[in-house]
Design a protein around this motif. Structure first.
Motif, PDB file in Angstrom:
ATOM      1  N   ILE A 171       0.921  -1.257   0.039  1.00  0.00           N
ATOM      2  CA  ILE A 171       0.150   0.165  -0.004  1.00  0.00           C
ATOM      3  C   ILE A 171       0.926   1.262  -0.120  1.00  0.00           C
ATOM      4  N   ARG A 172       1.881   1.169   0.840  1.00  0.00           N
ATOM      5  CA  ARG A 172       2.699   2.372   0.671  1.00  0.00           C
ATOM      6  C   ARG A 172       3.562   2.255  -0.622  1.00  0.00           C
ATOM      7  N   GLU A 173       3.903   1.440  -1.226  1.00  0.00           N
ATOM      8  CA  GLU A 173       4.439   1.596  -2.363  1.00  0.00           C
ATOM      9  C   GLU A 173       3.408   2.152  -3.389  1.00  0.00           C
ATOM     10  N   VAL A 174       2.175   1.585  -3.576  1.00  0.00           N
ATOM     11  CA  VAL A 174       1.265   2.155  -4.175  1.00  0.00           C
ATOM     12  C   VAL A 174       0.978   3.638  -3.999  1.00  0.00           C
ATOM     13  N   GLY A 175       0.963   4.063  -2.833  1.00  0.00           N
ATOM     14  CA  GLY A 175       0.655   5.374  -2.419  1.00  0.00           C
ATOM     15  C   GLY A 175       1.818   6.292  -2.925  1.00  0.00           C
ATOM     16  N   VAL A 283      -2.957   0.021 -10.678  1.00  0.00           N
ATOM     17  CA  VAL A 283      -3.454  -1.199 -10.304  1.00  0.00           C
ATOM     18  C   VAL A 283      -2.737  -2.340 -11.147  1.00  0.00           C
ATOM     19  N   PRO A 284      -2.694  -2.278 -12.544  1.00  0.00           N
ATOM     20  CA  PRO A 284      -1.903  -3.558 -13.048  1.00  0.00           C
ATOM     21  C   PRO A 284      -0.386  -3.568 -12.541  1.00  0.00           C
ATOM     22  N   ALA A 285       0.381  -2.549 -12.121  1.00  0.00           N
ATOM     23  CA  ALA A 285       1.487  -2.729 -11.446  1.00  0.00           C
ATOM     24  C   ALA A 285       1.569  -3.295 -10.165  1.00  0.00           C
ATOM     25  N   ALA A 286       0.499  -2.804  -9.410  1.00  0.00           N
ATOM     26  CA  ALA A 286       0.351  -3.417  -8.161  1.00  0.00           C
ATOM     27  C   ALA A 286      -0.098  -4.769  -8.150  1.00  0.00           C
ATOM     28  N   MET A 287      -0.794  -5.380  -8.956  1.00  0.00           N
ATOM     29  CA  MET A 287      -1.272  -6.662  -9.161  1.00  0.00           C
ATOM     30  C   MET A 287      -0.133  -7.634  -9.532  1.00  0.00           C
TER      31      MET A 287
END
Ligand SMILES: Nc1ncnc2c1ncn2[C@@H]1O[C@H](COP(=O)(O)O)[C@@H](O)[C@H]1O
Ligand SMILES: Nc1ncnc2c1ncn2[C@@H]1O[C@H](COP(=O)(O)O)[C@@H](O)[C@H]1O
Ligand SMILES: Nc1ncnc2c1ncn2[C@@H]1O[C@H](COP(=O)(O)O)[C@@H](O)[C@H]1O
Ligand code: NA
Ligand code: NA
Ligand code: NA
Lengths: 328, 104, 328, 328, 104, 104
Positions: A171-175, A283-287
């Motif tokens: 979550i931190r990375e996505v944020g 989102v794709p990168a997070a997935m």
């Protein structure tokens, strides 16, 4: 203006036509491509521009209770839409739990380019909208990812040798991903420097905006077309249908959520557009990190090759019509 | 004659979002260095892909080259494999000679 | 305005001077370079801009018989100029049949940047021109390639194990190359959305156009200068002379072809410029596929290092003078 | 306007804030980056723009004795500042002679982006300035490199098997590096085509300039922040202090040099800014060739991670104040 | 069967400002060719670096690949090393087969 | 110990306009995958070239890497060579080890 007029007017805008050009070129296997370095920069430019403009708007209007309520509604929608999507996908398609969770995450999160296309349509109707919607867009990016991870964990508890990152780190990375930082950073700078700051850089971030958007949509058309060509075989009819029906469901939910709030018609159209849009960058990168077993060919193709064109061509006019009903 | 020393060259092709995860493993495994090379496009068991036009990282691959001590190669390979088993990518190992053994 | 005045005025424009700067920098072995990704994008921008503007013009004027006649003239010239070039090269130089065919193909096809530089010169004289010339440019790109292939085949029938692509596949590939798709696509979008569409994206495709052209010409100067340094040794004096005389021959043919047609002076200048220009993007790539035995050092250096600078500096003013004689 | 007001106004400009955004993003390990190809092009754009504008100014004012005096002062300062820096560094820090020479070279040379930021601040105060300062910037780039080489050779005579390039070849290479060629070339073209040429390309090189500068400063913030993270451990407190005190010393020297000359207040501010700025593109590359033993982590981090932010945030307002005292 | 010939493949990672110096040496050493590949980022004894966002050459690396005759390899390596000893970079050598021996 | 399997690594440098022709041949020859890496510049028997500033494909090269089964290598090489014989480019073959044999 009738829905049909709205739709027609939308379809013959240069933006939508450049997207169609890209799509057609990719499907015809033309060698037309936009270099990756330029595509990345165009995306950053769009974030910078809409972030800054939104911030400069908020500098004029100040923080309002309405803003906080809309943000809250956005966060809640971003969190629950993946659950709805997951249940629906598991019911109608044969996607694995992990694939269903990954696909659903995209629909809870948002697409900035769809948002930008929505702004163009709203402005094309001469409608004003609240500048804080940029901030709403930013807070709606991430909750869906968390929600999808919880769904996937319920289905498949992480194994002992599961070396994936913790949800917190993720979550931190996505944020802190490039889009969020650029969007929120530009928003804050626009807020801090206000209309005076905007006037200084308007010849860069305002005047050529539409033309640059055309170029970026051309690129998106090229990538979407390539995705359709390569990825279509991974999409079963129920999954395909999901890519069109899910945004409509999200739009309905957003319309309901707006009823007590009293956004302007333009703002309502944009909030509905945000909710109905599906992520295709963050989102794709997070997935790929969080649920690497989920097949990217499915979620990338669905989000970029089905839902994005649908929203661009037909969804946005529809959301405008919905908004004129619920907006103030 | 130049005296050379035998090392192993790992060439890893991995999807871009997992790059940090991979370099973290390489660092943990004690490699002395690595080099990251961009990749334009490719084809594998997951089909054809291309970086052209992509604004995000998903769907893009990169190549990581690391020269490692032959004695350490197996341990490094195992760690690398623990990442690659879950992500899209491949790894190959080959013999190379280097001049300064102490550098690696 | 005399030819001399025209030439002087042309030579001290920022565009020509930036080209000269690039040339000088490359010859002095400066490390100044424009990244490949940016060079590609600048080229796409030029296509997008002139395509769109041409289409928006045609939206105002409609399709006319004149347009069709000029297109026909363009196609015929594109087809026969390689034959003339081939015969001339075989007569005066020691180029092999394949090299002669490949070189000639470049002179039958067109250079969009020369065309754009011509537009700048025409507008600098305050002359209007027909928007459909963009479409003429598009149809003139490909026939020359076919013509050159026929010439090369006559000279060297394809061997049995010749694994090259069929002429049909090649023409299809060339017809869908990035420049043609971008040019024709933007033309069609400009046509469909008309002056209203143009107004929307003018701050991107119209206002900064000249400045971006300067940057692109700087890049072309750098590449041309590098080509001169590396490729000069491959060019014999007759081949060098061909690079200057052939555009003049083409210009004369174009002038003749225009006599019965009644284009405006500006339009005539551009048609002559197109005919006299030599391709350096689409045709070289096609030749690497169709006639890989032909030496790229010859045709790239000649087209980009000799003919392009000649046209930019001296040819265009001359074609303007020719046009004032044949134009309406 | 008081120094404090100046500083505050400077700190809340979009330019400084975008730099801060980049810095913060890099320190927070966001994945936000600007592709290398784009960063290079943005830098070229800045050179092109300020070079051309400066040249167009000089086309109006002509060459004056003042211009030649200021250029001379610039060359002398560029040559002696490394000597001062070297002596100081050797006295207070434990840097090796080669490292001290390499670091000092950066401070004798100049940073174009600091100069550009200075122009923005000067214009923000409504102050005019002399166009020839662009030429002054160009001549101040190189002398410092020569000076540093002489210092390093005194300390460590080149060994027999020293295969480095001769000082002459190096100076030639530095004199033809991309920034100098672009800056001087654009200056000459601006001069040759004058205000008329400027009007032609102003929508590209003037109007969006500030916005593009914001994007470039964002990138510089990202790179500086990365440098701080990676390079901080290589900087001892005395070296760190040098990165802030040395520009002040240079500024004082520049102020003294200006006393007899009678530049305008705006021009004086820019001359002081140039002198106080430290190179981070041309000199580092030259040092890798000329003094490869010097550690890049030291000089790159110091110039980009300490001196540049200091000048951008606090130095420039201070130099403006100094200039209002010495300027005409 | 395709007849192949044994050659040596040099893979050199070197900082960008020293690239011309290196290719000059390669030319002097009589190699028949080389190929330059961009590099995105890396880690070595001098720490981590990345080309992203750099407007200048300092702090950026490139990779040079050169296929050389086995007999000449040592001489080439010595010259390459004379550059690399002073600059940031590494060199590895490996065996490769080529089809046309005369080309190299 | 990690069990590895011997494969052949083809490294092909080819002019960009012929890239599709080459990958078509690779596909026809039944390779399981390939990876395309950008190339900045180079020198060979046809002289020096550089991709910098090019707006078109002609005059630009790319590198294709393909890991193939040793048993298939000759057949693949023959097909590759049939393209390269007519186009500008080179090909080298070397031994590499991979972990999952079934993947290639
Ligand atoms: N063991 C290694 N494997 C691969 N690349 C390396 C290795 N060591 C160093 N490098 C590369 O060479 C560069 C310079 O290395 P160094 O001189 O050790 O800092 C690094 O930044 C890497 O890109
Ligand atoms: N045999 C191969 N040779 C070279 N690269 C390969 C090969 N197989 C896969 N790759 C690369 O690795 C990526 C992922 O492979 P895969 O997981 O098989 O889809 C592909 O897109 C290629 O870039
Ligand atoms: N010996 C070599 N080592 C590495 N690359 C080479 C070599 N020879 C040729 N090349 C590459 O292949 C391209 C074409 O080679 P050629 O056909 O010899 O001109 C060159 O421009 C180089 O990029
Ligand atoms: Na959504
Ligand atoms: Na022509
Ligand atoms: Na200085």
């Amino acid at each position: 203006m009738s829905l049909l007029d709205l739709a027609t007017q939308n379809l013959v805008s240069p933006m939508v036509l450049f997207f169609a050009l890209g799509l057609a070129a990719a499907l015809a296997r033309s060698d037309l491509t936009i270099p990756e370095a330029v595509a990345k920069t165009l995306a950053l430019y769009l974030m910078m521009s809409i972030g800054f403009k939104g911030g400069a708007e908020v500098a004029k209007s100040g923080i309002t209770a309405l803003m906080l309520w809309v943000m809250l509604a956005g966060v809640i929608l971003s969190f629950i839409i993946p659950v709805i999507g997951y249940v629906a996908l598991r019911a109608v398609s044969r996607l694995s739990p992990v694939d269903a969770a990954a696909v659903s995450a995209h629909y809870g999160s948002i697409s900035i380019v769809t948002f930008v296309a929505g702004i163009e349509a709203v402005q094309g109707q001469g409608l004003p909208f609240e500048g804080f919607l940029v901030a709403v867009a930013a807070v709606m990016e991430t909750p869906a990812i968390l929600s999808a991870l919880l769904l996937a964990r319920r289905a498949r508890p992480p194994s002992r040798d599961d070396e994936g990152e913790s949800a917190g780190a993720l979550i931190r990375e996505v944020g802190l991903n490039a889009s969020v930082v650029m969007l929120v950073g530009s928003f804050l700078i626009g807020w801090a420097t206000g209309p005076k700051g905007l006037a200084m850089i308007a010849p860069f971030i305002v005047d050529p905006f539409r033309g640059i958007l055309c170029l970026f949509l051309l690129d998106m058309g090229l990538v979407a077309g390539r995705g359709m060509r390569e990825g279509a075989k991974h999409l079963s009819p129920p999954v395909l249908a999901f890519g069109i029906i899910m945004p409509l469901v999200s739009a309905a939910l957003a319309t309901l959520a707006l009823m007590p709030l009293g956004l302007s018609v333009g703002g309502a159209a944009l909030f509905i557009t945000l909710t109905a849009s599906a992520s295709y960058i963050a989102v794709p990168a997070a997935m790929r990190l969080a649920l690497p077993e989920a097949k990217p060919a499915i979620y990338l193709t669905l989000s970029l090759g089905v839902t994005f064109p649908f929203n661009l061509a037909l969804g946005i006019p529809l959301y405008l019509a919905l908004a004129s009903w619920v907006g103030r | 004659m130049v005296v050379t020393h035998l090392k192993k060259r790992l060439e890893i092709i991995v999807e871009a979002p997992a790059l940090h995860r991979l370099t973290d493993r390489l660092n943990q495994a004690g490699v002395t260095g690595y080099t990251i090379v961009p990749v334009l496009a490719g084809r594998g068991s997951d089909g054809t892909w291309s970086a052209e036009g992509l604004a995000g990282d998903a769907g893009r691959l990169v190549m990581v080259i690391s020269i490692v001590d032959a004695a350490k190669a197996d341990a490094v390979l195992e760690r690398v494999y623990s990442v690659l088993a879950r992500q899209i990518g491949i790894v190959t190992v080959s013999d190379v000679q280097v001049i300064r053994a102490d550098h690696f």
